[in-house]
Design a protein around this motif. Sequence first.
Motif, short mmCIF file in Angstrom:
data_model
loop_
_atom_site.label_atom_id
_atom_site.label_comp_id
_atom_site.label_asym_id
_atom_site.label_seq_id
_atom_site.Cartn_x
_atom_site.Cartn_y
_atom_site.Cartn_z
N LEU A 92 8.23 0.99 0.83
CA LEU A 92 7.67 -0.07 -0.01
C LEU A 92 7.61 0.46 -1.43
N LEU A 93 8.52 0.00 -2.28
CA LEU A 93 8.72 0.57 -3.60
C LEU A 93 7.80 -0.01 -4.67
N GLU A 94 7.49 -1.28 -4.53
CA GLU A 94 6.60 -1.94 -5.50
C GLU A 94 5.75 -2.95 -4.76
N THR A 95 4.44 -2.76 -4.82
CA THR A 95 3.52 -3.64 -4.10
C THR A 95 2.41 -4.12 -5.04
N LYS A 96 1.79 -5.20 -4.63
CA LYS A 96 0.66 -5.74 -5.37
C LYS A 96 -0.34 -6.28 -4.34
N LYS A 97 -1.61 -5.90 -4.51
CA LYS A 97 -2.64 -6.37 -3.60
C LYS A 97 -3.11 -7.75 -4.05
N LEU A 98 -3.13 -8.70 -3.10
CA LEU A 98 -3.57 -10.07 -3.37
C LEU A 98 -4.71 -10.41 -2.41
N PHE A 99 -5.53 -11.35 -2.82
CA PHE A 99 -6.59 -11.84 -1.95
C PHE A 99 -6.53 -13.36 -1.92
N GLU A 100 -6.51 -13.91 -0.72
CA GLU A 100 -6.59 -15.35 -0.52
C GLU A 100 -7.81 -15.59 0.35
N GLY A 101 -8.93 -15.89 -0.30
CA GLY A 101 -10.20 -15.96 0.42
C GLY A 101 -10.55 -14.58 0.93
N GLU A 102 -10.80 -14.47 2.22
CA GLU A 102 -11.11 -13.19 2.86
C GLU A 102 -9.86 -12.40 3.24
N LYS A 103 -8.71 -13.03 3.12
CA LYS A 103 -7.46 -12.44 3.58
C LYS A 103 -6.87 -11.50 2.52
N GLU A 104 -6.70 -10.21 2.91
CA GLU A 104 -6.08 -9.23 2.02
C GLU A 104 -4.59 -9.18 2.31
N ILE A 105 -3.78 -9.32 1.27
CA ILE A 105 -2.33 -9.34 1.41
C ILE A 105 -1.74 -8.24 0.55
N LEU A 106 -0.85 -7.45 1.14
CA LEU A 106 -0.07 -6.49 0.37
C LEU A 106 1.28 -7.16 0.13
#
Length: 170
Positions: free
Chosen positions: A114-128
């Motif tokens: 995984l070369l470039e990632t960004k942490k996102l949040f949609e409500g309680e859901k954590e997304i990489l």
Amino acid sequence: FPSHDSSTENRTVDIVFFSNPGDIPQMDWYTGCRYYLRFDPAGFDLSLLNSGAPILDNHSCRGGSAGQKGRVERAWKDDVFKATIRFSKRADVDGIWQDIADKILTKFSMGASLLETKKLFEGEKEILFVKKCQPFEISLAPIPADFGTTTLSVVGGSTRHSSAGLMTSL
């Protein structure tokens, strides 16, 4: 569906190795925290796959080079990510090849950096969110995270079938 032609001399098969199924549930083995992986299909670098990357059994490279079951002949993106893979003619791979020909083994998984990632949040859901990644191996995977993976056809054979499947090696 007609059966695979298991007598194909070069032991090659076309597969879907990533169908981009949306958010893929994951767990951080160190913290126990759950999160989801989401891939940007435009961010895939297929250069390592296209340089003859290994085919492994469930991401295991134990046994050194003997753990390699085959190689990627070519990888590309259509509506999903596909590859032509070739299996070794070693005796210890005969059973795997027969199970592919018999449509017993039909699921795959990719190991990817995984070369470039960004942490996102949609409500309680954590997304990489994976903006850029580089797959470096494809594995036979009895329980993939992406159930859209599948065999398509033995190259030179007459079979075309699909199922609906990804697993990343982090």
